[in-house]
Write an enzyme that holds these catalytic residues in place. Structure first.
Site, PDB file in Angstrom:
ATOM      1  N   SER A  98       0.957  -1.134  -0.020  1.00  0.00           N
ATOM      2  CA  SER A  98       0.003   0.131   0.037  1.00  0.00           C
ATOM      3  C   SER A  98       1.071   1.238  -0.250  1.00  0.00           C
ATOM      4  O   SER A  98       1.761   1.466  -0.759  1.00  0.00           O
ATOM      5  CB  SER A  98      -1.007   0.095   1.146  1.00  0.00           C
ATOM      6  OG  SER A  98      -2.030   0.747   0.994  1.00  0.00           O
ATOM      7  N   ASP A 222     -10.357  -4.650  -4.536  1.00  0.00           N
ATOM      8  CA  ASP A 222      -9.451  -3.763  -3.632  1.00  0.00           C
ATOM      9  C   ASP A 222     -10.096  -2.379  -3.625  1.00  0.00           C
ATOM     10  O   ASP A 222     -10.030  -1.722  -4.780  1.00  0.00           O
ATOM     11  CB  ASP A 222      -8.157  -3.765  -4.193  1.00  0.00           C
ATOM     12  CG  ASP A 222      -7.104  -3.032  -3.306  1.00  0.00           C
ATOM     13  OD1 ASP A 222      -7.786  -2.261  -2.498  1.00  0.00           O
ATOM     14  OD2 ASP A 222      -5.907  -3.250  -3.455  1.00  0.00           O
ATOM     15  N   HIS A 250      -7.718  -5.671  -0.046  1.00  0.00           N
ATOM     16  CA  HIS A 250      -6.602  -4.852  -0.070  1.00  0.00           C
ATOM     17  C   HIS A 250      -5.328  -5.568   0.576  1.00  0.00           C
ATOM     18  O   HIS A 250      -4.314  -4.929   0.630  1.00  0.00           O
ATOM     19  CB  HIS A 250      -6.772  -3.439   0.514  1.00  0.00           C
ATOM     20  CG  HIS A 250      -5.859  -2.471   0.464  1.00  0.00           C
ATOM     21  ND1 HIS A 250      -5.039  -1.971  -0.855  1.00  0.00           N
ATOM     22  CD2 HIS A 250      -5.144  -1.617   1.358  1.00  0.00           C
ATOM     23  CE1 HIS A 250      -4.169  -1.114  -0.631  1.00  0.00           C
ATOM     24  NE2 HIS A 250      -4.296  -0.847   0.605  1.00  0.00           N
TER      25      HIS A 250
END
Length: 268
Positions: A98, A222, A250
């Protein structure tokens, strides 16, 4: 290794053999270094592993956080470079998730000699749509303003809802519950400051500068990173390979670590 470096980022080293190539793991928002446990386990016999918590998360020193200093992702990249310098890293492998992905990209652009290869899981250079250029990041400014307001109104209620949306995998509720726990452990004022820094960031211009072979791992459904963003990363990082894993949410390194491990192994 200085005590300050260790305590600031709660650094742990697995298989501390300097003769081995190093993998350094960077986690994303709402998690800490333990998010990488399953993946790290698969590599600890062949590599030296550095695990750390970003400032404001996990067991990093809470006194190190300042909303002024950490108002952009660049400050987290500076911390990553400090860790690399402390351990005299050269040609390390960076595995990140991320926002940790852009943290690693910025660090590698600044000091390319510290790294050899990059693996980015669920990364995004910009979360906000840009109508002027046709870029689709997945969020409008109204979406983000509503998110900030929800966090401000009742942080812990927001945590519960966001954890379920981001993790998906409703058939395994313990995954979202575990994420909610690490998310709730972040001081609400820090969480709100960090979220704004992440979602208002724009690092698209930094992608073409990346010199390293890069693996992009993307999952389905996601909430933070739509397919278009994964394609954008692949198009703008010259030496990149995009792998779609059969996982939802995610956090594929948590919900489907075996697939992430296989993708990284093939890449390395």
């Amino acid at each position: 290794m200085t005590l300050r470096t260790v305590t600031k980022n709660n650094i742990h080293i697995l298989n501390d053999d300097p003769s081995l190539q190093t993998i350094i793991f960077t986690h994303g928002f709402g998690t800490d270094q333990t998010a990488w446990n399953a993946v790290a386990e698969a590599f600890k016999d062949q590599y030296r592993l550095i695990m750390y918590d970003t400032v404001g998360a996990g067991s990093a020193d809470p006194e190190a956080f300042s909303p002024n200093k950490y108002r952009s992702i660049n400050s987290y990249a500076t911390d990553l470079l400090a860790i690399c310098q402390e351990f005299e890293l050269k040609n390390a492998i960076s595995i990140s998730h991320s926002v940790g992905g852009m943290t690693s990209v910025l660090a590698a652009n600044e000091k390319p000699e510290y790294f050899s290869k990059m693996a980015l899981v669920g990364a995004s250079p910009r979360y906000l749509n840009d109508t002027d250029t046709g870029y689709y990041g997945g969020f409008t400014q109204e979406d983000l303003d509503n998110l900030y307001q929800a966090m401000s109104n009742n942080y812990f209620a927001w945590v519960s809802g966001f954890a379920n949306l981001a993790m998906q995998n409703a058939d395994r509720p313990h995954l979202a519950e575990n994420f909610a726990r690490t998310l709730a452990s972040i001081r609400p004022d820090i969480a709100q400051s960090v979220v704004r820094a992440i979602f208002q960031s724009d690092h698209r211009a930094d992608l073409p500068r990346l010199q390293h072979d890069t693996l992009l791992i993307h999952s389905t459904e996601d909430i933070a990173v739509p397919d278009q963003v994964a394609d954008y990363l692949h198009e703008h990082i010259r030496s990149s390979k995009l792998v779609h894993v059969s996982a939802t949410g995610h956090f594929p390194h948590i919900s489907a670590p075996g697939q992430v491990i296989d993708a990284i192994r093939q890449f390395l």
